[in-house]
Design a protein around this motif. Sequence first.
Motif, PDB file in Angstrom:
ATOM      1  N   LEU A 170       0.843  -1.192   0.000  1.00  0.00           N
ATOM      2  CA  LEU A 170       0.000   0.000   0.000  1.00  0.00           C
ATOM      3  C   LEU A 170       0.882   1.248   0.000  1.00  0.00           C
ATOM      4  CD1 LEU A 170      -3.230   0.585   0.405  1.00  0.00           C
ATOM      5  CD2 LEU A 170      -2.440   1.494   2.589  1.00  0.00           C
ATOM      6  N   ALA A 171       1.972   1.195   0.777  1.00  0.00           N
ATOM      7  CA  ALA A 171       2.866   2.350   0.874  1.00  0.00           C
ATOM      8  C   ALA A 171       3.558   2.658  -0.446  1.00  0.00           C
ATOM      9  CB  ALA A 171       3.907   2.107   1.975  1.00  0.00           C
ATOM     10  N   ASP A 172       3.954   1.621  -1.186  1.00  0.00           N
ATOM     11  CA  ASP A 172       4.670   1.907  -2.436  1.00  0.00           C
ATOM     12  C   ASP A 172       3.739   2.072  -3.633  1.00  0.00           C
ATOM     13  OD1 ASP A 172       3.972  -0.627  -3.447  1.00  0.00           O
ATOM     14  OD2 ASP A 172       5.918  -1.524  -3.028  1.00  0.00           O
ATOM     15  N   GLY A 173       2.432   1.995  -3.393  1.00  0.00           N
ATOM     16  CA  GLY A 173       1.471   2.258  -4.453  1.00  0.00           C
ATOM     17  C   GLY A 173       1.110   1.064  -5.303  1.00  0.00           C
ATOM     18  N   SER A 174       1.622  -0.117  -4.966  1.00  0.00           N
ATOM     19  CA  SER A 174       1.275  -1.315  -5.738  1.00  0.00           C
ATOM     20  C   SER A 174      -0.185  -1.700  -5.539  1.00  0.00           C
ATOM     21  CB  SER A 174       2.172  -2.491  -5.331  1.00  0.00           C
ATOM     22  OG  SER A 174       3.522  -2.217  -5.574  1.00  0.00           O
ATOM     23  N   TYR A 175      -0.678  -1.487  -4.317  1.00  0.00           N
ATOM     24  CA  TYR A 175      -2.081  -1.760  -4.004  1.00  0.00           C
ATOM     25  C   TYR A 175      -2.797  -0.433  -3.767  1.00  0.00           C
ATOM     26  CZ  TYR A 175      -0.389  -6.491  -2.708  1.00  0.00           C
ATOM     27  OH  TYR A 175       0.199  -7.731  -2.677  1.00  0.00           O
ATOM     28  N   PHE A 176      -3.966  -0.269  -4.380  1.00  0.00           N
ATOM     29  CA  PHE A 176      -4.742   0.930  -4.107  1.00  0.00           C
ATOM     30  C   PHE A 176      -5.378   0.857  -2.722  1.00  0.00           C
ATOM     31  CE2 PHE A 176      -9.041   2.894  -4.211  1.00  0.00           C
ATOM     32  CZ  PHE A 176      -8.621   4.214  -4.130  1.00  0.00           C
ATOM     33  N   CYS A 177      -5.949  -0.300  -2.379  1.00  0.00           N
ATOM     34  CA  CYS A 177      -6.540  -0.456  -1.057  1.00  0.00           C
ATOM     35  C   CYS A 177      -6.379  -1.902  -0.599  1.00  0.00           C
ATOM     36  CB  CYS A 177      -8.014  -0.036  -1.023  1.00  0.00           C
ATOM     37  SG  CYS A 177      -9.117  -0.966  -2.111  1.00  0.00           S
ATOM     38  N   ALA A 178      -6.265  -2.088   0.691  1.00  0.00           N
ATOM     39  CA  ALA A 178      -6.062  -3.419   1.260  1.00  0.00           C
ATOM     40  C   ALA A 178      -6.879  -3.540   2.539  1.00  0.00           C
ATOM     41  CB  ALA A 178      -4.584  -3.671   1.546  1.00  0.00           C
ATOM     42  N   VAL A 179      -7.230  -4.763   2.880  1.00  0.00           N
ATOM     43  CA  VAL A 179      -8.074  -5.021   4.039  1.00  0.00           C
ATOM     44  C   VAL A 179      -7.220  -5.353   5.258  1.00  0.00           C
ATOM     45  CG1 VAL A 179      -9.960  -6.412   4.964  1.00  0.00           C
ATOM     46  CG2 VAL A 179      -9.855  -5.935   2.518  1.00  0.00           C
ATOM     47  N   SER A 180      -7.586  -4.760   6.377  1.00  0.00           N
ATOM     48  CA  SER A 180      -6.937  -5.074   7.643  1.00  0.00           C
ATOM     49  C   SER A 180      -7.879  -4.630   8.761  1.00  0.00           C
ATOM     50  CB  SER A 180      -5.574  -4.388   7.758  1.00  0.00           C
ATOM     51  OG  SER A 180      -4.826  -4.907   8.836  1.00  0.00           O
ATOM     52  N   THR A 181      -7.426  -4.712   9.993  1.00  0.00           N
ATOM     53  CA  THR A 181      -8.234  -4.318  11.143  1.00  0.00           C
ATOM     54  C   THR A 181      -7.746  -2.991  11.701  1.00  0.00           C
ATOM     55  OG1 THR A 181      -6.810  -5.749  12.498  1.00  0.00           O
ATOM     56  CG2 THR A 181      -8.933  -6.647  11.789  1.00  0.00           C
ATOM     57  N   PRO A 182      -8.592  -2.254  12.419  1.00  0.00           N
ATOM     58  CA  PRO A 182      -8.208  -0.921  12.896  1.00  0.00           C
ATOM     59  C   PRO A 182      -6.920  -0.898  13.721  1.00  0.00           C
ATOM     60  CG  PRO A 182     -10.567  -1.221  13.156  1.00  0.00           C
ATOM     61  CD  PRO A 182     -10.014  -2.557  12.735  1.00  0.00           C
ATOM     62  N   ASP A 183      -6.654  -1.984  14.478  1.00  0.00           N
ATOM     63  CA  ASP A 183      -5.483  -1.956  15.345  1.00  0.00           C
ATOM     64  C   ASP A 183      -4.166  -2.100  14.599  1.00  0.00           C
ATOM     65  OD1 ASP A 183      -5.924  -4.596  14.691  1.00  0.00           O
ATOM     66  OD2 ASP A 183      -5.493  -5.383  16.680  1.00  0.00           O
ATOM     67  N   THR A 184      -4.200  -2.250  13.256  1.00  0.00           N
ATOM     68  CA  THR A 184      -2.958  -2.287  12.477  1.00  0.00           C
ATOM     69  C   THR A 184      -2.680  -0.944  11.796  1.00  0.00           C
ATOM     70  OG1 THR A 184      -4.086  -3.131  10.495  1.00  0.00           O
ATOM     71  CG2 THR A 184      -3.219  -4.770  12.055  1.00  0.00           C
ATOM     72  N   TYR A 185      -3.463   0.064  12.132  1.00  0.00           N
ATOM     73  CA  TYR A 185      -3.286   1.392  11.527  1.00  0.00           C
ATOM     74  C   TYR A 185      -1.836   1.868  11.629  1.00  0.00           C
ATOM     75  CZ  TYR A 185      -3.754   6.476  10.923  1.00  0.00           C
ATOM     76  OH  TYR A 185      -3.587   7.776  10.516  1.00  0.00           O
ATOM     77  N   SER A 186      -1.239   1.652  12.795  1.00  0.00           N
ATOM     78  CA  SER A 186       0.125   2.152  13.014  1.00  0.00           C
ATOM     79  C   SER A 186       1.132   1.492  12.080  1.00  0.00           C
ATOM     80  CB  SER A 186       0.545   1.926  14.472  1.00  0.00           C
ATOM     81  OG  SER A 186       0.533   0.553  14.796  1.00  0.00           O
ATOM     82  N   LEU A 187       0.876   0.243  11.671  1.00  0.00           N
ATOM     83  CA  LEU A 187       1.790  -0.452  10.760  1.00  0.00           C
ATOM     84  C   LEU A 187       1.699   0.144   9.363  1.00  0.00           C
ATOM     85  CD1 LEU A 187       1.188  -4.131  11.947  1.00  0.00           C
ATOM     86  CD2 LEU A 187       3.003  -2.553  12.642  1.00  0.00           C
ATOM     87  N   PHE A 188       0.494   0.458   8.911  1.00  0.00           N
ATOM     88  CA  PHE A 188       0.351   1.150   7.631  1.00  0.00           C
ATOM     89  C   PHE A 188       1.009   2.523   7.695  1.00  0.00           C
ATOM     90  CE2 PHE A 188      -3.204  -1.860   7.093  1.00  0.00           C
ATOM     91  CZ  PHE A 188      -3.019  -2.244   5.772  1.00  0.00           C
ATOM     92  N   LEU A 189       0.776   3.220   8.797  1.00  0.00           N
ATOM     93  CA  LEU A 189       1.313   4.576   8.944  1.00  0.00           C
ATOM     94  C   LEU A 189       2.832   4.569   8.929  1.00  0.00           C
ATOM     95  CD1 LEU A 189       0.395   7.539   9.447  1.00  0.00           C
ATOM     96  CD2 LEU A 189       0.774   7.107  11.876  1.00  0.00           C
ATOM     97  N   GLY A 190       3.442   3.625   9.625  1.00  0.00           N
ATOM     98  CA  GLY A 190       4.897   3.543   9.672  1.00  0.00           C
ATOM     99  C   GLY A 190       5.503   3.260   8.312  1.00  0.00           C
TER     100      GLY A 190
END
Length: 491
Positions: A283-303
């Motif tokens: 998601l960070a490098d733009g390969s995926y437009f959107c991906a499914v996860s749970t709210p408690d992993t927000y910090s991993l996407f953000l990092g």
Amino acid sequence: MRRTASILALILALSLTLAACGKDGGGSNQAAGDGAGGGTGETVVLHVLENDTAKAEGYLADLLDAFNEAYKDKGIQAVDANMDEFTDLATNGPYGYGPDVLYQANDQLMRYAEDRHILPINVEELDCYETTPEAAWDAFHMTLDGQVYTMGVPVNVQEPMLFYREDMMPDNWQERWDADGNGTPDFFENWCDLYAYSKELHDSDPNKFGFMVSMNNLYLASPFMLSFGNYIFGVKDGVTDDTDIGFSSGDAVNGLWALRLFAGQMNEGCIDDTVTLNRYEKLADGSYFCAVSTPDTYSLFLGNLTNRYKQDGLSQEEAEKKAKENLKMVEVPAKMPKDGDLTRDSASVPEDGWRDTVVMGGVNGYGISSYTKHREACMEFVNFATSFDMIKLRADTLGIAPTRSDVAAQSGDTADIIFQSLSAGRIYLMPSVKAVNQIWVPCQTVMGDVAKDPFRERQGETAKYPGKAELQAALETIDKNIYDAIHTLAG
């Protein structure tokens, strides 16, 4: 008072039952002492099991430091249990190796509760009691001899969410993808448009994908498995009936057909855990437009997104600011076509041609091991860990949807949205029974195999599930395998 007396009676019964278990009466591996403060002058040491994300992002260390500072003069210390987040309390607890306090999803905690591995809790004593909605407490209720006991303390509510980058939105989305002009892209409102946009994006660049999820993951891919009038377990006389398994019921075959179709717009990583493992980076490098996860992993996407912006030349502060601005989290589209045909133009689907999307959800919380020697000290820790300040810190650090209403009010609208969906029946809470442990592998096996069909066809192989008849048979196999695992093969 009657409820408190009942809880104390059950605790006494558990204590007598467990007295012969394990070493030294089955206590966890702790210092000696009774009550909250030990009573012997020695420090009570509580072993706390948290999830891996809380540990990796530093929340557990912050929680332990804060608790130990607050209780340094009260003879209680809390430490990391240093165990896998899915440790088997039933196996380890009797031998003194299990945690005293454990943070788990409701289905895991209640699996232990059925076999008396965790203690009932007098929740009225807790600071969070009045601010936690009844729906969250319900996930931890157990009925025994007509009496309802609460076996866990809610922390946050979970459901599969869509994560995306605002700066990766198509420039013309308001003209192309907002037919009703409500300011929300159509591909976040219905599955036909999410399919259409994913196909358009991938057709324009083979290295880019729209919607991505591990299709073998029942929890994350649950919209395809629970949106068509089917269910996990039935209910008989108000009690979960694990002899009634309903993955194949209703129009479930249409959901599995939709799963098969959407897998064709993904890469082969969707048939196993690959997407679950690489979603933050991709998601960070733009390969995926959107991906499914749970709210408690927000910090991993953000990092990961912060690091990506740093690679582009921004400072740490600039990268963090830009990542927070662009990382978005929304619910999955609310409308699924009744026939499961995602290739249809959404404009051609009549109003009564849609079904409400249903996703699997859960409530994570704390439980207290039946094998602890220090129940009162554990209560002190759970009360501290579910206090306003600590749940607020958890929300700020991890991006959870807190069950405490006072924290939720200060943490954005995600928790409110999730509870609204829960009330509307769009979230199917994981059943709080031990038998739910047997649903995952049968579903994973079939879902991953169905998702592989588009790739078989591309390689010139024969499809295993060319039509809905084959898919219906696969769903019935899921039901049978789950039933056998619970009732035939369990011993």
